[in-house]
Write a protein that holds these residues in place. Structure first.
Motif, PDB file in Angstrom:
ATOM      1  N   ARG A  40      -8.270   2.225  -5.128  1.00  0.00           N
ATOM      2  CA  ARG A  40      -7.361   0.751  -4.689  1.00  0.00           C
ATOM      3  C   ARG A  40      -7.825  -0.155  -4.790  1.00  0.00           C
ATOM      4  O   ARG A  40      -9.010  -0.780  -4.551  1.00  0.00           O
ATOM      5  CB  ARG A  40      -7.132   0.811  -2.994  1.00  0.00           C
ATOM      6  N   THR A  41      -8.010  -1.719  -5.725  1.00  0.00           N
ATOM      7  CA  THR A  41      -8.487  -2.535  -6.236  1.00  0.00           C
ATOM      8  C   THR A  41      -7.881  -3.612  -5.563  1.00  0.00           C
ATOM      9  O   THR A  41      -6.845  -3.797  -5.181  1.00  0.00           O
ATOM     10  CB  THR A  41      -8.390  -2.809  -7.491  1.00  0.00           C
ATOM     11  N   PHE A  64     -12.313  11.113   1.272  1.00  0.00           N
ATOM     12  CA  PHE A  64     -11.867  10.894   2.195  1.00  0.00           C
ATOM     13  C   PHE A  64     -10.499   9.645   2.095  1.00  0.00           C
ATOM     14  O   PHE A  64     -11.570   8.615   1.598  1.00  0.00           O
ATOM     15  CB  PHE A  64     -11.561  11.221   3.623  1.00  0.00           C
ATOM     16  N   CYS A  65      -9.344   9.755   2.145  1.00  0.00           N
ATOM     17  CA  CYS A  65      -8.580   8.196   1.779  1.00  0.00           C
ATOM     18  C   CYS A  65      -7.413   8.830   2.141  1.00  0.00           C
ATOM     19  O   CYS A  65      -7.265   9.701   2.279  1.00  0.00           O
ATOM     20  CB  CYS A  65      -8.275   8.374  -0.152  1.00  0.00           C
ATOM     21  N   LEU A  66      -5.782   7.963   1.699  1.00  0.00           N
ATOM     22  CA  LEU A  66      -4.834   8.418   2.014  1.00  0.00           C
ATOM     23  C   LEU A  66      -4.329   9.265   1.995  1.00  0.00           C
ATOM     24  O   LEU A  66      -4.334   9.760   2.509  1.00  0.00           O
ATOM     25  CB  LEU A  66      -4.119   7.619   1.893  1.00  0.00           C
ATOM     26  N   GLU A  67      -4.598   9.805   0.648  1.00  0.00           N
ATOM     27  CA  GLU A  67      -3.788  10.998  -0.062  1.00  0.00           C
ATOM     28  C   GLU A  67      -4.266  12.552   0.273  1.00  0.00           C
ATOM     29  O   GLU A  67      -4.417  13.295   0.856  1.00  0.00           O
ATOM     30  CB  GLU A  67      -3.913  10.994  -1.444  1.00  0.00           C
ATOM     31  N   SER A  68      -5.963  11.969   0.287  1.00  0.00           N
ATOM     32  CA  SER A  68      -6.637  13.377   0.991  1.00  0.00           C
ATOM     33  C   SER A  68      -6.662  13.675   2.394  1.00  0.00           C
ATOM     34  O   SER A  68      -6.447  14.730   2.684  1.00  0.00           O
ATOM     35  CB  SER A  68      -8.165  12.938   1.056  1.00  0.00           C
ATOM     36  N   MET A  69      -6.415  12.515   3.216  1.00  0.00           N
ATOM     37  CA  MET A  69      -5.485  13.336   4.832  1.00  0.00           C
ATOM     38  C   MET A  69      -4.548  12.937   4.577  1.00  0.00           C
ATOM     39  O   MET A  69      -3.903  14.370   5.977  1.00  0.00           O
ATOM     40  CB  MET A  69      -6.286  12.014   5.316  1.00  0.00           C
ATOM     41  N   ILE A  93       1.346  -1.407   0.248  1.00  0.00           N
ATOM     42  CA  ILE A  93      -0.239  -0.124   0.233  1.00  0.00           C
ATOM     43  C   ILE A  93       0.778   1.176  -0.673  1.00  0.00           C
ATOM     44  O   ILE A  93       1.436   0.664   0.955  1.00  0.00           O
ATOM     45  CB  ILE A  93      -0.794   0.008   0.814  1.00  0.00           C
ATOM     46  N   THR A  94       0.036   2.365  -1.577  1.00  0.00           N
ATOM     47  CA  THR A  94       1.594   3.169  -0.840  1.00  0.00           C
ATOM     48  C   THR A  94       0.943   4.607  -1.293  1.00  0.00           C
ATOM     49  O   THR A  94      -0.107   4.992  -1.682  1.00  0.00           O
ATOM     50  CB  THR A  94       2.571   2.982  -2.410  1.00  0.00           C
ATOM     51  N   LEU A  95       1.373   5.482  -0.583  1.00  0.00           N
ATOM     52  CA  LEU A  95       0.846   6.989  -0.686  1.00  0.00           C
ATOM     53  C   LEU A  95       1.776   7.668  -1.768  1.00  0.00           C
ATOM     54  O   LEU A  95       2.760   7.774  -1.196  1.00  0.00           O
ATOM     55  CB  LEU A  95       1.170   7.182   0.545  1.00  0.00           C
ATOM     56  N   ALA A 134      -0.981   1.699   7.028  1.00  0.00           N
ATOM     57  CA  ALA A 134      -1.098  -0.277   6.953  1.00  0.00           C
ATOM     58  C   ALA A 134      -0.105   0.181   5.466  1.00  0.00           C
ATOM     59  O   ALA A 134      -0.038   0.769   4.597  1.00  0.00           O
ATOM     60  CB  ALA A 134      -1.995  -0.437   6.442  1.00  0.00           C
ATOM     61  N   ARG A 135       1.309  -1.105   5.426  1.00  0.00           N
ATOM     62  CA  ARG A 135       1.909  -1.142   4.921  1.00  0.00           C
ATOM     63  C   ARG A 135       1.385  -1.875   3.055  1.00  0.00           C
ATOM     64  O   ARG A 135       1.994  -1.572   2.756  1.00  0.00           O
ATOM     65  CB  ARG A 135       3.509  -0.970   4.993  1.00  0.00           C
TER      66      ARG A 135
END
Ligand SMILES: *[C@@H]1O[C@H](CO)[C@@H](O)[C@H](O)[C@H]1NC(C)=O
Ligand SMILES: *[C@@H]1O[C@H](CO)[C@@H](O)[C@H](O)[C@H]1NC(C)=O
Ligand SMILES: *[C@@H]1O[C@H](CO)[C@@H](O)[C@H](O)[C@H]1NC(C)=O
Length: 529
Positions: free
Chosen positions: A102-103, A466-471, A85-87, A488-489
């Protein structure tokens, strides 16, 4: 199992157990540790107090106490080819980060219809290796209890709307995407870190979180009083929060501090639990200060101010060493001296409620010094799995000083027993409340909740995704640090633990009875002193 509770053979059986049991306590890997420990304790009680005539009573209070410890813990295996999982944040600061989809696996972005709320979420995610997963910890069974008020009626949109006036935000999940509509600002960053937890859950279990619509309140004190609702009255509005008591129907959800609490420099649990584990090794239990320690903010509750009367500085030795946590001062000094991992230097640690439950509970239990827990009606999602005399030593709220003094004196005379209570308590926290189980709890709770929905959730007009990027992209300072550390990685590539069945009323009754007797027992010990 029942056999050796028969009073006739008690002493032979117990001493037999002890001989074979002490070794296994040390190795801490055998089954039924809690039981052996409890048996040890009871034996000492019996011997040291000559309660021989009370044998049947004591025995009945321990039956079944082996249930908790005889468990095998499993860990999610994230294999080398687990999907990472990457940001990725935009390099240009003026560009608004977009939510990447994210599929679950390479197979699907098939335009599948969103999972129906009327059926359980399909395991559409092609989970690679699915080793047969083990049962979740016992405390997961309270998920059924929390949702029981709606079991017969289901949850209608009208009920959820009724919960709105109690909520800081509304969370909607649709087809794996999360949306939030904020109604009011929560205290500090509680809402931010709670929503961050939701994002991690969605990423760890892609395709598994069903469509849902829920109302969340981030305050301490539970408010949905069961006396206001019932068979002849309307069903209660479903409100998620971190805490409840015996008189309320709020639905328990893990609190924000599992992902971090930047305002007081409390790191994400996954990291802090590890640090406390290390901290435990620094000073052997016997070499720790032989007193009960507490440090915190006393101004949030009268009972905490009352606790300070037990401090040694007041001229009497109650075996307590109590300190004020001055958060302003701590902030100015960069939180030096308030590291939780450095607070396992005393043989005993006190837990006391705040305005309601306190997030300090897990940090206190995680030290392998026994927790002296001032009895409280407030519970969070995991504390329902705790048993007095097994995971902690109960302290009477109305006689804190005497009660603490007795507990410490007792422990200082009974090292083995005291250490065992410390160990069982910290094992519970470190194993059964490890982060992977926190996520599994969330997944099971949300899945069961979604099954109760009688309508198809829709995105509220004012809600935003909201999601990883937005937060995370726009965050800064300690908030950014903690968001990053708790991210989470990689995707879990095994199944969540399997949900245990609901309690039947008799089981709940037995647990309550076991607790009550155990408390009574300590009370009687104190009285004899
Ligand atoms: C960032 O984006 C803005 C607007 O699109 C643009 O005007 C600006 O030149 C960009 N900056 C850089 C460093 O690329
Ligand atoms: C809810 O009701 C169903 C039957 O409608 C029953 O099977 C289930 O055990 C109930 N759950 C609880 C927690 O009572
Ligand atoms: C409690 O007593 C200790 C030891 O005398 C002292 O250092 C500490 O400041 C006292 N705590 C409070 C809150 O007064």
């Amino acid at each position: 199992m029942k056999g050796w509770f028969g009073s006739e053979g008690l002493f032979e059986d117990l001493s037999e157990r002890i001989r074979s049991g002490i070794a296994s306590i040390k190795s801490s890997s055998s089954k039924g540790i809690g039981f052996v420990i409890f048996a040890l304790f009871i034996l000492v009680v019996l011997i040291s107090t000559r309660w021989i005539d009370r044998v049947p009573y004591v025995i009945s209070s321990i039956s079944g106490s082996n249930a908790v410890a005889s468990k095998q813990y499993f860990h999610h295996h994230t294999s080398p080819n687990s999907q990472p999982i990457t940001l990725r944040c935009p390099l240009n600061d003026t560009v608004k980060p977009t939510c990447k989809r994210r599929t679950s696996t390479a197979t699907s972005p098939s335009p599948s219809p969103s999972p129906s709320p009327f059926s359980s979420p399909s395991s559409s995610s092609a989970l690679l290796s699915s080793p047969s997963s083990s049962s979740c910890p016992e405390y997961f069974r309270y998920i059924h209890e929390d949702l029981r008020p709606w079991n017969a009626t289901g949850i209608t949109v009208e009920m959820v709307e009724r919960a709105k006036k109690h909520a800081n935000f509304r969370l909607v999940v649709l087809d794996g995407r999360a949306y939030v509509e904020q109604y009011s600002k929560a205290f500090q960053t509680r809402d931010v870190f709670t929503l961050w937890g939701i994002v991690q859950l969605l990423n760890l279990y892609p395709g598994r979180v069903p469509d849902l619509d829920l109302m969340f309140n981030c305050d301490d004190i539970p408010i949905i009083r069961s006396s206001d609702y019932g068979p002849s009255k309307p069903p209660p509005p479903p409100v998620f929060r971190y805490c409840k008591d015996g008189a309320t129907l709020d639905i328990l959800f893990p609190d924000w501090s599992f992902w971090g609490w930047p305002e007081v420099n409390i790191k994400p649990w996954v990291k802090l639990a590890e640090e406390i584990k290390e901290g435990n090794k620094r000073i052997k239990w016997e070499d720790r200060e032989p007193y009960a320690f507490w440090k915190g903010n006393q101004w949030v509750a009268r009972t905490r101010q009352d606790l300070f009367k037990c401090n040694v500085s007041n001229g009497r030795e109650w075996n307590a060493r109590l300190f004020t946590q001055d958060w302003e001062g701590a902030r100015r000094s960069g939180f030096k001296g308030s590291n939780l991992a450095d607070q396992c230097d005393y043989r005993y640690k006190i837990y006391i409620e705040g305005r309601a439950w306190s997030v300090s509970e897990k940090y206190i239990l995680a030290c392998d010094s026994p927790t002296l827990l001032v009895n409280t009606p407030f519970m969070d999602f995991f504390s329902r799995g705790l048993m007095p005399m097994q995971h902690y030593w109960p302290i009477r709220p109305d006689q804190k000083c005497k009660s603490i003094k007795f507990a410490v004196d007792w422990g200082n005379k009974n090292h083995k027993m005291a250490k065992s209570i410390g160990k069982v308590g910290s094992d519970f926290i470190q194993e059964e409340v490890q982060m992977e189980y926190v996520y599994d709890y969330m997944l099971h709770l949300l899945t069961q909740y979604a099954k109760l929905l009688r309508y198809k959730p829709r995105k509220p007009e004012k809600a935003t995704e909201f999601c990883l990027e937005s937060m995370a992209c726009k965050a800064s300072g300690l908030v950014k640090t903690f968001l990053t550390e708790s991210m989470a990685r990689s995707v879990y590539d095994s199944e969540p633990c399997t949900m245990p069945p609901p309690f039947d009323p008799k089981e709940l009754e037995e647990i309550a009875e076991r607790k009550r007797k155990s408390l009574k027992q300590v009370e009687m010990l104190e009285k004899r002193d």
